[in-house]
Write a protein that holds these residues in place. Sequence first.
Motif, PDB file in Angstrom:
ATOM      1  N   GLY A  25       0.818  -1.207   0.000  1.00 13.18           N
ATOM      2  CA  GLY A  25       0.000   0.000   0.000  1.00 13.18           C
ATOM      3  C   GLY A  25       0.852   1.257   0.000  1.00 13.18           C
ATOM      4  O   GLY A  25       0.557   2.226  -0.716  1.00 13.18           O
ATOM      5  N   ALA A  26       1.931   1.245   0.797  1.00 13.00           N
ATOM      6  CA  ALA A  26       2.836   2.398   0.847  1.00 13.00           C
ATOM      7  C   ALA A  26       3.521   2.622  -0.500  1.00 13.00           C
ATOM      8  O   ALA A  26       3.644   3.762  -0.968  1.00 13.00           O
ATOM      9  N   ILE A  27       3.957   1.530  -1.130  1.00 13.06           N
ATOM     10  CA  ILE A  27       4.628   1.652  -2.431  1.00 13.06           C
ATOM     11  C   ILE A  27       3.665   2.196  -3.488  1.00 13.06           C
ATOM     12  O   ILE A  27       4.019   3.092  -4.267  1.00 13.06           O
ATOM     13  N   LEU A  28       2.438   1.678  -3.502  1.00 17.77           N
ATOM     14  CA  LEU A  28       1.452   2.155  -4.475  1.00 17.77           C
ATOM     15  C   LEU A  28       1.086   3.610  -4.225  1.00 17.77           C
ATOM     16  O   LEU A  28       0.881   4.386  -5.181  1.00 17.77           O
ATOM     17  N   LEU A  29       1.022   4.015  -2.948  1.00 15.53           N
ATOM     18  CA  LEU A  29       0.734   5.409  -2.622  1.00 15.53           C
ATOM     19  C   LEU A  29       1.855   6.321  -3.112  1.00 15.53           C
ATOM     20  O   LEU A  29       1.597   7.395  -3.676  1.00 15.53           O
ATOM     21  N   LEU A  30       3.100   5.897  -2.920  1.00  3.54           N
ATOM     22  CA  LEU A  30       4.238   6.664  -3.419  1.00  3.54           C
ATOM     23  C   LEU A  30       4.180   6.792  -4.938  1.00  3.54           C
ATOM     24  O   LEU A  30       4.454   7.867  -5.498  1.00  3.54           O
ATOM     25  N   CYS A  31       3.843   5.692  -5.592  1.00  2.00           N
ATOM     26  CA  CYS A  31       3.723   5.733  -7.057  1.00  2.00           C
ATOM     27  C   CYS A  31       2.639   6.707  -7.495  1.00  2.00           C
ATOM     28  O   CYS A  31       2.823   7.468  -8.463  1.00  2.00           O
ATOM     29  N   LEU A  32       1.516   6.698  -6.794  1.00  2.00           N
ATOM     30  CA  LEU A  32       0.407   7.580  -7.147  1.00  2.00           C
ATOM     31  C   LEU A  32       0.801   9.048  -6.976  1.00  2.00           C
ATOM     32  O   LEU A  32       0.586   9.874  -7.880  1.00  2.00           O
ATOM     33  N   ILE A  33       1.391   9.375  -5.822  1.00  2.00           N
ATOM     34  CA  ILE A  33       1.779  10.766  -5.555  1.00  2.00           C
ATOM     35  C   ILE A  33       2.837  11.224  -6.545  1.00  2.00           C
ATOM     36  O   ILE A  33       2.754  12.331  -7.107  1.00  2.00           O
ATOM     37  N   ALA A  34       3.856  10.381  -6.766  1.00  2.00           N
ATOM     38  CA  ALA A  34       4.948  10.752  -7.672  1.00  2.00           C
ATOM     39  C   ALA A  34       4.437  10.911  -9.103  1.00  2.00           C
ATOM     40  O   ALA A  34       4.846  11.836  -9.817  1.00  2.00           O
ATOM     41  N   THR A  35       3.533  10.034  -9.524  1.00  2.00           N
ATOM     42  CA  THR A  35       3.004  10.113 -10.885  1.00  2.00           C
ATOM     43  C   THR A  35       2.178  11.378 -11.075  1.00  2.00           C
ATOM     44  O   THR A  35       2.282  12.058 -12.107  1.00  2.00           O
ATOM     45  N   LEU A  36       1.359  11.717 -10.067  1.00  4.55           N
ATOM     46  CA  LEU A  36       0.570  12.949 -10.148  1.00  4.55           C
ATOM     47  C   LEU A  36       1.471  14.178 -10.185  1.00  4.55           C
ATOM     48  O   LEU A  36       1.234  15.116 -10.966  1.00  4.55           O
ATOM     49  N   ARG A  37       2.495  14.194  -9.359  1.00  6.26           N
ATOM     50  CA  ARG A  37       3.418  15.338  -9.363  1.00  6.26           C
ATOM     51  C   ARG A  37       4.143  15.430 -10.707  1.00  6.26           C
ATOM     52  O   ARG A  37       4.322  16.525 -11.258  1.00  6.26           O
ATOM     53  N   GLY A  38       4.576  14.273 -11.228  1.00  4.14           N
ATOM     54  CA  GLY A  38       5.240  14.278 -12.522  1.00  4.14           C
ATOM     55  C   GLY A  38       4.326  14.800 -13.624  1.00  4.14           C
ATOM     56  O   GLY A  38       4.760  15.549 -14.511  1.00  4.14           O
ATOM     57  N   ALA A  39       3.031  14.420 -13.559  1.00  7.01           N
ATOM     58  CA  ALA A  39       2.064  14.892 -14.559  1.00  7.01           C
ATOM     59  C   ALA A  39       1.880  16.399 -14.454  1.00  7.01           C
ATOM     60  O   ALA A  39       1.796  17.097 -15.482  1.00  7.01           O
TER      61      ALA A  39
END
Length: 546
Positions: A25-39
């Motif tokens: 869950g923590a890894i997926l949350l990091l991916c979500l936040i990082a992907t949104l910031r990158g977008a």
Amino acid sequence: MESKDYVERKFNADAGFVIAVLVFGAILLLCLIATLRGALLKLSGILSNMTNDYRASQLGNDFNLQEQIDKEPTGNIRKKDSLPVRMLMCFDFYANITKILSIPNSASVDQLSVLNGMRVMSLGWVIICHLILVQLGVMDNTVYAIERSSNMLFQTLANAFASVDTFFVMSGCLVMLGTLRALDKFKDSGSPNGSFKFWVMFYLHRLIRLWPALLLTILFVAGIYPNLAPLFYSPFFQNDLPTASLAYLCKGTRWMSTGFFYNNWINNPDYACVGWSWYISNDVQFYIISPIFIVLARTSWIASVGATGICILVNTIIVLLASGLEDVPPSDNGLPIIALALQDSALFDDQSSWYIKTYFSFYCRFQAYGVGLILGLAIYEKEKIARILNRFVYSARLSLISFVWFIGFVAGIVNIYGCYFWANGYPMGAWAVAFYNSTMRLLWGIFISVIVLMSSMGYGGLIDKILGARFWIPFARVNYTTYVIHFVLLELYVQTIETVVHFTTIEYTLIACGMLMCINCVSIVVSCIIEAPFIQLEKVLLGGKK
């Protein structure tokens, strides 16, 4: 044969499940936040460029458009960001999948592009072989499937275990070649064999490269996998049997032999946690001792080749004696001769002890890795080899190259089909069998080395064009993740079917093609979430492997 009755399984939120959910869950949350910031960064960059284009059209030469563009981020990880932000952006899913799927316009010969196709095809060979192994437990015509093993086509499939030696050859080659090239930077320093920091990073980089995907796969198998059972009707789903459950084998402290790379030394590595990872344990152990041969190569290539040759010879003698004295069948692992073993159960029993002793053991697996070390040294010195070849007239050089290719292909054919006649009832003497068993991996190593060396020197021809084709690149990049997770996906497939399998060649072929595509696609996604972020983290925190 009818399927078993449905057995209701209850959801079990034990400690392993809770830990797994929290970690993933923590890894997926990091991916979500990082992907949104990158977008958002990309969107702001697009808007900024549109504004700059307008301003440039209004201000003409007074506005330096290129200077303004240069200030914009060139990627999702920007040096001007703080360390925590750069670490977060390592998990940008979009950036990671873009890198994995990107295909360069061209590749230099030094990149050994032939290894890309070799990696993907070899692992595909392993997957289709493992597929039939997991299917055997849920077939209604198992005897028929086993009897097919005596034909030529099945011998090719059954000897997929030779592909393991392909990976050993590639690993030894890349370790020797890459490290020698890295050590060239120390030629003018006071430590031509590398600094203490260099060798610390040599080992640390390997752990960072291997651990994330392996440990998280273990966590998934132990924590998440058992709780998938209630989601499926299948009566075949096992999550608590010692010999049939992936999860059971990883419970408690059983995972440690895999996590710390010594599961090839336990009594039966087949029943280790994530048991197919025995290859990784062997590879790590070879990697640990590889600096001995690398440093020798810096001093004298003859000394390095000599030391490697001695180790290969010791390996060969051990397998020769073990095979000859125990009167074992001519086989790498027993699978190519199971048709004959079906009529002689005692033969299969005798083979089992030898299989455990020599199939997994560090001291019986060095042949291919050693050949890889020599191959890496040969490629490192390929300019000298080319100069020697150029001394010959064209016809003599062509004859020599053709002869090398001929030897390579003969070695490969003998390895793959050496069991064929024996499996079809033709007898072989005990020591003839022992000789085959002790040299088959060496022969395969020679075959693979000929392909790689000839391709690196420009003599690969059609084989180089096929194996070095650019479409292999994305799948080759996630090859390690594919290897680690493939058996989990195969088990998930076979344990969630609701009826038994009826084996036919056509049906098996169709399922194998589907599983190959499915596993490789899943691996790309998993690599973007797990493997790629940790590779990026190493670069951010340690600067990558120097």
